[in-house]
Design a protein around this motif. Sequence first.
Motif, PDB file in Angstrom:
ATOM      1  N   ALA A  21       0.815  -1.203   0.000  1.00  0.00           N
ATOM      2  CA  ALA A  21       0.000   0.000   0.000  1.00  0.00           C
ATOM      3  C   ALA A  21       0.853   1.259   0.000  1.00  0.00           C
ATOM      4  O   ALA A  21       1.922   1.292   0.595  1.00  0.00           O
ATOM      5  CB  ALA A  21      -0.915  -0.006   1.210  1.00  0.00           C
ATOM      6  N   ALA A  22       0.370   2.280  -0.676  1.00  0.00           N
ATOM      7  CA  ALA A  22       1.107   3.526  -0.753  1.00  0.00           C
ATOM      8  C   ALA A  22       0.477   4.590   0.132  1.00  0.00           C
ATOM      9  O   ALA A  22       1.093   5.047   1.070  1.00  0.00           O
ATOM     10  CB  ALA A  22       1.172   4.017  -2.185  1.00  0.00           C
ATOM     11  N   LEU A  23      -0.737   4.969  -0.154  1.00  0.00           N
ATOM     12  CA  LEU A  23      -1.361   6.082   0.543  1.00  0.00           C
ATOM     13  C   LEU A  23      -1.487   5.759   2.023  1.00  0.00           C
ATOM     14  O   LEU A  23      -2.115   4.789   2.404  1.00  0.00           O
ATOM     15  CB  LEU A  23      -2.741   6.373  -0.069  1.00  0.00           C
ATOM     16  CG  LEU A  23      -3.388   7.696   0.305  1.00  0.00           C
ATOM     17  CD1 LEU A  23      -2.498   8.867  -0.081  1.00  0.00           C
ATOM     18  CD2 LEU A  23      -4.734   7.835  -0.368  1.00  0.00           C
ATOM     19  N   GLY A  24      -0.822   6.539   2.848  1.00  0.00           N
ATOM     20  CA  GLY A  24      -0.862   6.328   4.288  1.00  0.00           C
ATOM     21  C   GLY A  24       0.230   5.412   4.802  1.00  0.00           C
ATOM     22  O   GLY A  24       0.313   5.164   5.995  1.00  0.00           O
ATOM     23  N   SER A  25       1.090   4.892   3.927  1.00  0.00           N
ATOM     24  CA  SER A  25       2.207   4.057   4.381  1.00  0.00           C
ATOM     25  C   SER A  25       3.413   4.293   3.480  1.00  0.00           C
ATOM     26  O   SER A  25       3.628   5.397   3.027  1.00  0.00           O
ATOM     27  CB  SER A  25       1.790   2.587   4.424  1.00  0.00           C
ATOM     28  OG  SER A  25       1.687   2.050   3.136  1.00  0.00           O
ATOM     29  N   GLU A  68       4.112  10.121  -5.954  1.00  0.00           N
ATOM     30  CA  GLU A  68       3.795   9.874  -4.553  1.00  0.00           C
ATOM     31  C   GLU A  68       4.467  10.961  -3.719  1.00  0.00           C
ATOM     32  O   GLU A  68       5.673  11.175  -3.828  1.00  0.00           O
ATOM     33  CB  GLU A  68       4.268   8.486  -4.140  1.00  0.00           C
ATOM     34  CG  GLU A  68       3.512   7.399  -4.879  1.00  0.00           C
ATOM     35  CD  GLU A  68       4.052   6.016  -4.634  1.00  0.00           C
ATOM     36  OE1 GLU A  68       3.274   5.173  -4.171  1.00  0.00           O
ATOM     37  OE2 GLU A  68       5.247   5.777  -4.897  1.00  0.00           O
ATOM     38  N   TYR A  69       3.685  11.631  -2.913  1.00  0.00           N
ATOM     39  CA  TYR A  69       4.148  12.725  -2.073  1.00  0.00           C
ATOM     40  C   TYR A  69       4.389  12.170  -0.673  1.00  0.00           C
ATOM     41  O   TYR A  69       3.461  11.670  -0.040  1.00  0.00           O
ATOM     42  CB  TYR A  69       3.111  13.846  -2.038  1.00  0.00           C
ATOM     43  CG  TYR A  69       2.896  14.485  -3.390  1.00  0.00           C
ATOM     44  CD1 TYR A  69       3.434  15.731  -3.676  1.00  0.00           C
ATOM     45  CD2 TYR A  69       2.164  13.836  -4.386  1.00  0.00           C
ATOM     46  CE1 TYR A  69       3.248  16.324  -4.923  1.00  0.00           C
ATOM     47  CE2 TYR A  69       1.982  14.411  -5.638  1.00  0.00           C
ATOM     48  CZ  TYR A  69       2.516  15.650  -5.892  1.00  0.00           C
ATOM     49  OH  TYR A  69       2.340  16.220  -7.126  1.00  0.00           O
ATOM     50  N   MET A  70       5.644  12.269  -0.205  1.00  0.00           N
ATOM     51  CA  MET A  70       6.008  11.680   1.082  1.00  0.00           C
ATOM     52  C   MET A  70       6.469  12.748   2.064  1.00  0.00           C
ATOM     53  O   MET A  70       7.174  13.689   1.679  1.00  0.00           O
ATOM     54  CB  MET A  70       7.137  10.673   0.889  1.00  0.00           C
ATOM     55  CG  MET A  70       6.740   9.472   0.063  1.00  0.00           C
ATOM     56  SD  MET A  70       8.163   8.512  -0.455  1.00  0.00           S
ATOM     57  CE  MET A  70       8.770   9.546  -1.791  1.00  0.00           C
ATOM     58  N   ASN A  71       6.082  12.559   3.333  1.00  0.00           N
ATOM     59  CA  ASN A  71       6.544  13.475   4.362  1.00  0.00           C
ATOM     60  C   ASN A  71       7.979  13.118   4.759  1.00  0.00           C
ATOM     61  O   ASN A  71       8.578  12.202   4.196  1.00  0.00           O
ATOM     62  CB  ASN A  71       5.587  13.479   5.560  1.00  0.00           C
ATOM     63  CG  ASN A  71       5.510  12.134   6.266  1.00  0.00           C
ATOM     64  OD1 ASN A  71       6.368  11.268   6.113  1.00  0.00           O
ATOM     65  ND2 ASN A  71       4.466  11.959   7.043  1.00  0.00           N
ATOM     66  N   ALA A  72       8.524  13.820   5.725  1.00  0.00           N
ATOM     67  CA  ALA A  72       9.919  13.617   6.126  1.00  0.00           C
ATOM     68  C   ALA A  72      10.170  12.215   6.668  1.00  0.00           C
ATOM     69  O   ALA A  72      11.297  11.715   6.605  1.00  0.00           O
ATOM     70  CB  ALA A  72      10.314  14.658   7.172  1.00  0.00           C
ATOM     71  N   GLU A  73       9.140  11.538   7.171  1.00  0.00           N
ATOM     72  CA  GLU A  73       9.280  10.183   7.700  1.00  0.00           C
ATOM     73  C   GLU A  73       9.147   9.121   6.616  1.00  0.00           C
ATOM     74  O   GLU A  73       9.244   7.931   6.878  1.00  0.00           O
ATOM     75  CB  GLU A  73       8.244   9.914   8.797  1.00  0.00           C
ATOM     76  CG  GLU A  73       8.470  10.691  10.081  1.00  0.00           C
ATOM     77  CD  GLU A  73       7.975  12.135   9.981  1.00  0.00           C
ATOM     78  OE1 GLU A  73       6.940  12.377   9.326  1.00  0.00           O
ATOM     79  OE2 GLU A  73       8.638  13.014  10.545  1.00  0.00           O
ATOM     80  N   GLY A  74       8.879   9.517   5.383  1.00  0.00           N
ATOM     81  CA  GLY A  74       8.744   8.571   4.282  1.00  0.00           C
ATOM     82  C   GLY A  74       7.350   7.990   4.125  1.00  0.00           C
ATOM     83  O   GLY A  74       7.164   7.021   3.403  1.00  0.00           O
ATOM     84  N   VAL A  75       6.371   8.581   4.787  1.00  0.00           N
ATOM     85  CA  VAL A  75       4.985   8.122   4.681  1.00  0.00           C
ATOM     86  C   VAL A  75       4.286   8.909   3.571  1.00  0.00           C
ATOM     87  O   VAL A  75       4.359  10.142   3.526  1.00  0.00           O
ATOM     88  CB  VAL A  75       4.235   8.304   6.015  1.00  0.00           C
ATOM     89  CG1 VAL A  75       2.768   7.922   5.880  1.00  0.00           C
ATOM     90  CG2 VAL A  75       4.895   7.478   7.112  1.00  0.00           C
ATOM     91  N   VAL A  76       3.612   8.201   2.675  1.00  0.00           N
ATOM     92  CA  VAL A  76       2.927   8.830   1.552  1.00  0.00           C
ATOM     93  C   VAL A  76       1.625   9.461   2.048  1.00  0.00           C
ATOM     94  O   VAL A  76       0.770   8.789   2.603  1.00  0.00           O
ATOM     95  CB  VAL A  76       2.634   7.791   0.444  1.00  0.00           C
ATOM     96  CG1 VAL A  76       1.847   8.426  -0.690  1.00  0.00           C
ATOM     97  CG2 VAL A  76       3.926   7.189  -0.071  1.00  0.00           C
TER      98      VAL A  76
END
Length: 153
Positions: A21-25, A68-76
């Motif tokens: 899964a991508a969105l949210g992970s 895919e847009y990811m935050n600093a923690e690598g979560v999409v």
Amino acid sequence: MRRAFLLMLLLSLLQGALAYAALGSSPSNFGTAPVRQGARALATAGAGGTAVYTVSQSTLDSGTVVREYMNAEGVVFAVSWNGPALPDLRTLLGDKFAVLTSTAAKRPKAGHSQLAVEQQDVVIVSGGHMRAYAGHAWIPGTLPAGFDTSVIE
């Protein structure tokens, strides 16, 4: 015959293991090497210039571009797609795919090429026609501070 059966079983298990899964992970693995576009800083120069999100771009074999847009923690926290074929939305949307399918099941089929879902936990917009599909999705609660959803390509 037994070896062929075991090989097919192994390949089907590996295929399921490669798609997550991508969105949210974590970012998705579509079997292609992602092309990193680099960090896009939301912070101005006064805030130290550190990137609060990065964009990973993959071009699928079909020619469809997935970002895919990811935050600093690598979560999409957001995804987008644009191209001649729909990507594997089950892989791209993860557990939010069920929201898309349940909303689509409630709609009349004829004459509707766009689907928009806006809920507290997910926003999904998907539309297009053969050889021209586009869409984006994001999780409102995970957007970085100050992120403007209009920048999702």
